[in-house]
Design a protein around this motif. Structure first.
Motif, PDB file in Angstrom:
ATOM      1  N   LEU A 357     -10.152  61.724   6.875  1.00  0.00           N
ATOM      2  CA  LEU A 357      -9.426  61.035   5.804  1.00  0.00           C
ATOM      3  C   LEU A 357      -7.964  61.460   5.782  1.00  0.00           C
ATOM      4  CD1 LEU A 357     -12.061  61.115   2.892  1.00  0.00           C
ATOM      5  CD2 LEU A 357     -11.335  59.144   4.269  1.00  0.00           C
ATOM      6  N   GLU A 358      -7.698  62.738   6.025  1.00  0.00           N
ATOM      7  CA  GLU A 358      -6.307  63.201   6.075  1.00  0.00           C
ATOM      8  C   GLU A 358      -5.569  62.569   7.247  1.00  0.00           C
ATOM      9  OE1 GLU A 358      -6.801  67.659   4.073  1.00  0.00           O
ATOM     10  OE2 GLU A 358      -6.987  67.387   6.245  1.00  0.00           O
ATOM     11  N   LYS A 361      -4.597  59.054   6.407  1.00  0.00           N
ATOM     12  CA  LYS A 361      -3.426  58.983   5.524  1.00  0.00           C
ATOM     13  C   LYS A 361      -2.128  59.186   6.306  1.00  0.00           C
ATOM     14  CE  LYS A 361      -5.891  60.465   1.351  1.00  0.00           C
ATOM     15  NZ  LYS A 361      -6.034  61.513   0.310  1.00  0.00           N
ATOM     16  N   GLN A 364      -1.425  55.970   7.957  1.00  0.00           N
ATOM     17  CA  GLN A 364      -0.900  55.029   6.962  1.00  0.00           C
ATOM     18  C   GLN A 364       0.585  55.258   6.732  1.00  0.00           C
ATOM     19  OE1 GLN A 364      -3.596  55.859   3.682  1.00  0.00           O
ATOM     20  NE2 GLN A 364      -4.538  53.824   3.840  1.00  0.00           N
ATOM     21  N   GLU A 365       0.966  56.499   6.548  1.00  0.00           N
ATOM     22  CA  GLU A 365       2.371  56.820   6.297  1.00  0.00           C
ATOM     23  C   GLU A 365       3.251  56.460   7.488  1.00  0.00           C
ATOM     24  OE1 GLU A 365       2.309  60.948   5.445  1.00  0.00           O
ATOM     25  OE2 GLU A 365       1.300  60.726   3.486  1.00  0.00           O
ATOM     26  N   PRO A 369       1.681  51.713   4.873  1.00  0.00           N
ATOM     27  CA  PRO A 369       1.123  52.352   3.663  1.00  0.00           C
ATOM     28  C   PRO A 369      -0.019  51.560   3.048  1.00  0.00           C
ATOM     29  CG  PRO A 369       3.520  52.311   3.602  1.00  0.00           C
ATOM     30  CD  PRO A 369       3.120  51.440   4.746  1.00  0.00           C
ATOM     31  N   LYS A 372      -5.902  49.693   5.183  1.00  0.00           N
ATOM     32  CA  LYS A 372      -7.155  49.970   4.488  1.00  0.00           C
ATOM     33  C   LYS A 372      -8.074  50.843   5.341  1.00  0.00           C
ATOM     34  CE  LYS A 372      -6.957  45.635   1.908  1.00  0.00           C
ATOM     35  NZ  LYS A 372      -7.641  44.355   1.599  1.00  0.00           N
ATOM     36  N   ILE A 373      -9.042  51.440   4.675  1.00  0.00           N
ATOM     37  CA  ILE A 373     -10.019  52.316   5.329  1.00  0.00           C
ATOM     38  C   ILE A 373     -11.420  51.776   5.055  1.00  0.00           C
ATOM     39  CG2 ILE A 373     -10.980  54.641   5.449  1.00  0.00           C
ATOM     40  CD1 ILE A 373      -8.289  55.706   4.515  1.00  0.00           C
TER      41      ILE A 373
END
Length: 446
Positions: A357-358, A361, A364-365, A369, A372-373
């Protein structure tokens, strides 16, 4: 009459007793043999030039103290000397003899280029390793069957006289004259090694056996790229090299996990039984440009999905952890291991630990942004934790990763964006669909 007198006179001289020889002295042969070189040296002041040359050589090589500060500045020498510094010392000893810091290396003396074979050199890690070896001035032979490798990764070396590319499967024997062997050949992602598990384990076992046999025949140093998968689903965290692992020998990943464990066994047996110089690297998760798109590895999956505006697939609850190192850090570690004096095995990875999950993210950044997951059931025998202990590599190789995930990931994204979309930054839906289909076909054909 004159003629007979001369003859008779000579007869009288030769017939005189030995006691009269002092009147007719003859130089001895030994004196002539010694005097001729002396006369040659003394003539035209040759001896003076010889003496002056010997004095200059003595002053240059023995009386001028070497500057260890310059070595430390150039190579980053520490109390545990950098492998490159040790190589300079070995080269200097081979030329001049003596200890490590005797004399001074002439300015024109350089490291002798080597002839190196890289199996799997057209792949992701292999091609970056080839780049470094070529830049160093070595002659490189790439051996690849192109199951997962791509010629595009090496096209910039085509035409270079120091580069050779051979289409060959290491499961079959190969005869070459080389100084070093980097053995990387093996599919490394779950999608690829599960596609043909029998072929995968044959590559790990028979292929490694063939390349070790080559190393034995030609006296080459051999480096095996093993994997963190030898630890299986570890019960020890972080993993150190002395940990024997927790591996399922009959699982769907065993063709790769147990194959690499057997390859390590073969390497050590050749080292102990046949005196082959071997080096063993256990590679942890690596990412960077030239990774195969949609190869099932988490970083490439997340990047490709985010670029296509697709949900990033997280398996399980996303709390399983991995450590990610940039490919340039790995290549540096492999080269230091090969040039060093330690067999290993060595963990080569980034101890920075991320949950899935990290990682999502961070992607995404970097890309979008709003990406979706989506969650799916976890795969069989997927390790829950993976983090290397690199203390041994730090102490003995002077190596540790320097590129953080936030710095390395954008470089990978740029490469993926170019390969997926070409020159188009925002492709249409049809273009995305065609690109995805084309990519999937490439993976299947490999």
């Amino acid at each position: 009459m004159g003629s007979s007198e001369l003859i008779n006179r000579r007869h009288e001289i030769e017939s005189q007793p030995e006691s009269d020889n002092e009147y007719y002295p003859k130089p001895s042969k030994s004196f002539i043999a010694v005097s001729r070189p002396l006369r040659y040296l003394l003539r035209e002041e040759r001896l003076v030039f010889v003496v002056v040359g010997m004095v200059i050589a003595t002053v240059f090589f023995f009386l001028i103290p070497p500057s260890t500060q310059n070595l430390e500045k150039d190579f980053g020498a520490t109390p545990t000397l950098h492998p490159m510094v040790r190589q300079v010392h070995r080269d200097r000893e081979a030329v001049f003899g003596g200890g490590m810091f005797v004399g001074k290396v002439p300015l024109g003396l350089k490291r002798k280029p080597m002839r190196i074979v890289v199996t799997g050199g057209a792949g992701f890690v292999g091609s970056h390793l080839v780049d470094r070896l070529m830049a160093r001035g070595d002659s490189v032979i790439v051996v690849d069957n192109f199951f997962t490798g791509r010629k595009e990764n090496l096209m910039h070396h085509f035409g270079n006289p120091n580069f050779e590319l051979i289409r060959h499967d290491v499961v079959e024997p190969l005869l070459l004259e080389v100084d070093q062997i980097y053995h990387l050949a093996c599919p490394a992602s779950p999608v690829h090694y599960k596609f043909n598990p029998v072929k995968t384990i044959k590559t790990n076992v028979v292929g490694t056996l063939n390349m070790l046999g080559l190393a034995k025949r030609v006296g080459a140093r051999f480096l095996l790229t093993s994997t963190s998968e030898v630890y299986g689903d570890p019960l020890q965290h972080p993993q150190v090299e002395t940990y024997w692992g927790n591996v399922n020998p009959i699982g769907v990943r065993s063709c790769y996990d147990e194959g690499k464990r057997t390859a390590e066994t073969l390497a050590m047996d050749y080292h102990r039984g046949a005196n082959v110089e071997v080096r063993i690297a256990r590679i942890f998760n690596t990412y960077g440009p030239r990774m195969c798109i949609d190869d099932g590895r988490v970083v490439s999956n997340f990047v490709a999905q985010a670029l296509r505006n697709e949900p990033m697939t997280v398996y399980g609850d996303g709390k399983q952890t991995r450590s990610f190192q940039f490919v340039s850090d790995l290549v540096e570690g492999l080269m230091r291991l090969m040039e060093g004096e330690h067999v290993g095995p060595f963990n080569l990875g980034n101890p920075g630990e991320f949950t899935m999950l990290e990682l999502a993210k961070v992607v995404q950044e970097t890309i979008d942004p709003n990406a979706k997951i989506s969650f799916k059931a976890n795969t069989e025998d997927d390790p829950h934790k993976r983090k290397p202990d690199i203390t041994k590599a730090k102490e003995l190789l002077g190596w540790e990763p320097t590129v953080s995930l936030t710095k390395g990931l954008p470089l990978m994204v740029t490469d993926f964006r170019t390969r997926i979309f070409g020159d188009h930054d925002a492709p249409s839906t049809n273009t995305k669909t065609k690109t995805k289909a084309k990519t999937n076909n490439v993976v299947r054909s490999n």
